[in-house]
Design a protein around this motif. Structure first.
Motif, PDB file in Angstrom:
ATOM      1  N   LEU A  42      -1.796  11.259  24.660  1.00 35.81           N
ATOM      2  CA  LEU A  42      -1.512  10.453  23.473  1.00 35.81           C
ATOM      3  C   LEU A  42      -2.441  10.831  22.328  1.00 35.81           C
ATOM      4  O   LEU A  42      -2.015  10.960  21.183  1.00 35.81           O
ATOM      5  CB  LEU A  42      -1.662   8.960  23.811  1.00 35.81           C
ATOM      6  N   LEU A  43      -3.709  11.019  22.653  1.00 37.81           N
ATOM      7  CA  LEU A  43      -4.661  11.391  21.616  1.00 37.81           C
ATOM      8  C   LEU A  43      -4.244  12.703  20.974  1.00 37.81           C
ATOM      9  O   LEU A  43      -4.358  12.883  19.765  1.00 37.81           O
ATOM     10  CB  LEU A  43      -6.061  11.527  22.232  1.00 37.81           C
ATOM     11  N   ASN A  44      -3.716  13.605  21.806  1.00 31.78           N
ATOM     12  CA  ASN A  44      -3.262  14.901  21.299  1.00 31.78           C
ATOM     13  C   ASN A  44      -2.106  14.753  20.316  1.00 31.78           C
ATOM     14  O   ASN A  44      -1.856  15.636  19.507  1.00 31.78           O
ATOM     15  CB  ASN A  44      -2.798  15.801  22.463  1.00 31.78           C
ATOM     16  N   LYS A  65      -6.908  -0.193  23.471  1.00 30.02           N
ATOM     17  CA  LYS A  65      -5.567  -0.561  22.987  1.00 30.02           C
ATOM     18  C   LYS A  65      -5.098   0.404  21.910  1.00 30.02           C
ATOM     19  O   LYS A  65      -5.901   0.871  21.109  1.00 30.02           O
ATOM     20  CB  LYS A  65      -5.592  -1.972  22.390  1.00 30.02           C
ATOM     21  N   ILE A  66      -3.806   0.668  21.895  1.00 33.29           N
ATOM     22  CA  ILE A  66      -3.241   1.564  20.906  1.00 33.29           C
ATOM     23  C   ILE A  66      -3.132   0.845  19.565  1.00 33.29           C
ATOM     24  O   ILE A  66      -2.721  -0.305  19.496  1.00 33.29           O
ATOM     25  CB  ILE A  66      -1.838   2.023  21.347  1.00 33.29           C
ATOM     26  N   ILE A  67      -3.527   1.525  18.507  1.00 37.09           N
ATOM     27  CA  ILE A  67      -3.422   0.946  17.171  1.00 37.09           C
ATOM     28  C   ILE A  67      -1.947   0.812  16.799  1.00 37.09           C
ATOM     29  O   ILE A  67      -1.187   1.738  16.912  1.00 37.09           O
ATOM     30  CB  ILE A  67      -4.156   1.833  16.145  1.00 37.09           C
ATOM     31  N   PRO A  68      -1.557  -0.373  16.379  1.00 37.29           N
ATOM     32  CA  PRO A  68      -0.183  -0.784  16.077  1.00 37.29           C
ATOM     33  C   PRO A  68       0.542   0.006  15.011  1.00 37.29           C
ATOM     34  O   PRO A  68       1.583  -0.405  14.580  1.00 37.29           O
ATOM     35  CB  PRO A  68      -0.338  -2.234  15.618  1.00 37.29           C
ATOM     36  N   TYR A 114      -4.769   7.531  34.216  1.00 34.15           N
ATOM     37  CA  TYR A 114      -5.068   6.831  32.958  1.00 34.15           C
ATOM     38  C   TYR A 114      -5.637   7.809  31.941  1.00 34.15           C
ATOM     39  O   TYR A 114      -5.152   7.921  30.816  1.00 34.15           O
ATOM     40  CB  TYR A 114      -6.078   5.712  33.231  1.00 34.15           C
ATOM     41  N   LEU A 115      -6.653   8.538  32.364  1.00 35.73           N
ATOM     42  CA  LEU A 115      -7.306   9.479  31.456  1.00 35.73           C
ATOM     43  C   LEU A 115      -6.343  10.560  30.996  1.00 35.73           C
ATOM     44  O   LEU A 115      -6.376  10.995  29.846  1.00 35.73           O
ATOM     45  CB  LEU A 115      -8.511  10.108  32.168  1.00 35.73           C
ATOM     46  N   LYS A 116      -5.474  10.968  31.916  1.00 37.50           N
ATOM     47  CA  LYS A 116      -4.511  12.019  31.580  1.00 37.50           C
ATOM     48  C   LYS A 116      -3.566  11.543  30.476  1.00 37.50           C
ATOM     49  O   LYS A 116      -3.346  12.232  29.496  1.00 37.50           O
ATOM     50  CB  LYS A 116      -3.699  12.403  32.828  1.00 37.50           C
ATOM     51  N   VAL A 137       9.772   9.133  19.428  1.00 33.73           N
ATOM     52  CA  VAL A 137       9.187  10.069  18.474  1.00 33.73           C
ATOM     53  C   VAL A 137       7.730  10.363  18.805  1.00 33.73           C
ATOM     54  O   VAL A 137       7.011   9.480  19.268  1.00 33.73           O
ATOM     55  CB  VAL A 137       9.262   9.479  17.052  1.00 33.73           C
ATOM     56  N   VAL A 138       7.328  11.586  18.554  1.00 35.21           N
ATOM     57  CA  VAL A 138       5.934  11.958  18.784  1.00 35.21           C
ATOM     58  C   VAL A 138       5.019  11.052  17.985  1.00 35.21           C
ATOM     59  O   VAL A 138       5.270  10.774  16.823  1.00 35.21           O
ATOM     60  CB  VAL A 138       5.693  13.420  18.349  1.00 35.21           C
ATOM     61  N   GLY A 139       3.969  10.609  18.620  1.00 35.28           N
ATOM     62  CA  GLY A 139       3.022   9.750  17.925  1.00 35.28           C
ATOM     63  C   GLY A 139       3.405   8.278  17.984  1.00 35.28           C
ATOM     64  O   GLY A 139       2.690   7.428  17.485  1.00 35.28           O
ATOM     65  N   ARG A 140       4.568   7.988  18.591  1.00 41.82           N
ATOM     66  CA  ARG A 140       4.988   6.603  18.744  1.00 41.82           C
ATOM     67  C   ARG A 140       5.006   6.266  20.223  1.00 41.82           C
ATOM     68  O   ARG A 140       5.055   7.157  21.069  1.00 41.82           O
ATOM     69  CB  ARG A 140       6.403   6.402  18.190  1.00 41.82           C
ATOM     70  N   VAL A 141       5.033   5.005  20.540  1.00 35.77           N
ATOM     71  CA  VAL A 141       5.120   4.596  21.941  1.00 35.77           C
ATOM     72  C   VAL A 141       6.090   3.421  22.078  1.00 35.77           C
ATOM     73  O   VAL A 141       6.414   2.751  21.100  1.00 35.77           O
ATOM     74  CB  VAL A 141       3.745   4.159  22.482  1.00 35.77           C
TER      75      VAL A 141
END
Length: 115
Positions: A82-84, A93-96, A75-77, A20-24
């Motif tokens: 993800l930020l988008n 680190k990605i917020i849980p 990495y930056l890409k 899902v968008v916004g998930r990893v």
DNA sequence: CCCTTGACTATCT
DNA sequence: GAGATAGCCAAGG
């Protein structure tokens, strides 16, 4: 390629495409969900073989960091993609909340305890 | 066939 | 919590 390999690749593509968008998801998670435990390292390879665009940026390490060398181009890409999608980072680190194994809303609502 | 690599992980110091 | 260590598995030299 053999049928076995094709099956593996397509399973991976399927799982990654379902994130899902916004998930990893971590490489290990993708491999496990696809039905191939312990093939974490192969997930990246499979994605590279995908004939069509995949949300590859939603796949990260199990420790919720980006798998490329910090600061590198790839990495930056990935970080930007993800930020988008609304994924937030704290110290690389990605917020849980953006994950499935994530904790609760406290960190998101009360804000990340940076320090 | 042996050895090295890598978009990985879990565990131990 | 960062660094080292040991599994893991397919690809390439």
């Amino acid at each position: 390629m053999s049928d076995q390999e094709k099956s593996f690749d397509e399973s991976i593509w399927q799982v990654v495409g379902d994130i899902v968008v916004g998930r990893v998801m971590s490489y290990g998670d993708v491999a496990r969900v696809a039905g191939f435990p312990r093939r974490a390292r192969m997930v990246a390879r499979a994605m590279g073989r995908s004939p069509e665009p995949l949300p590859w940026h939603r796949v990260v390490r199990s420790d919720l960091t980006i798998a490329f060398e910090a600061g590198s181009e790839p990495y930056l890409k990935q970080e930007k993609l993800l930020l988008n999608e609304g994924v937030k980072f704290v110290k690389g680190k990605i917020i849980p909340i953006a994950t499935d194994k994530g904790r609760e809303l406290d960190e998101v609502l009360w804000g990340p305890e940076d320090s």
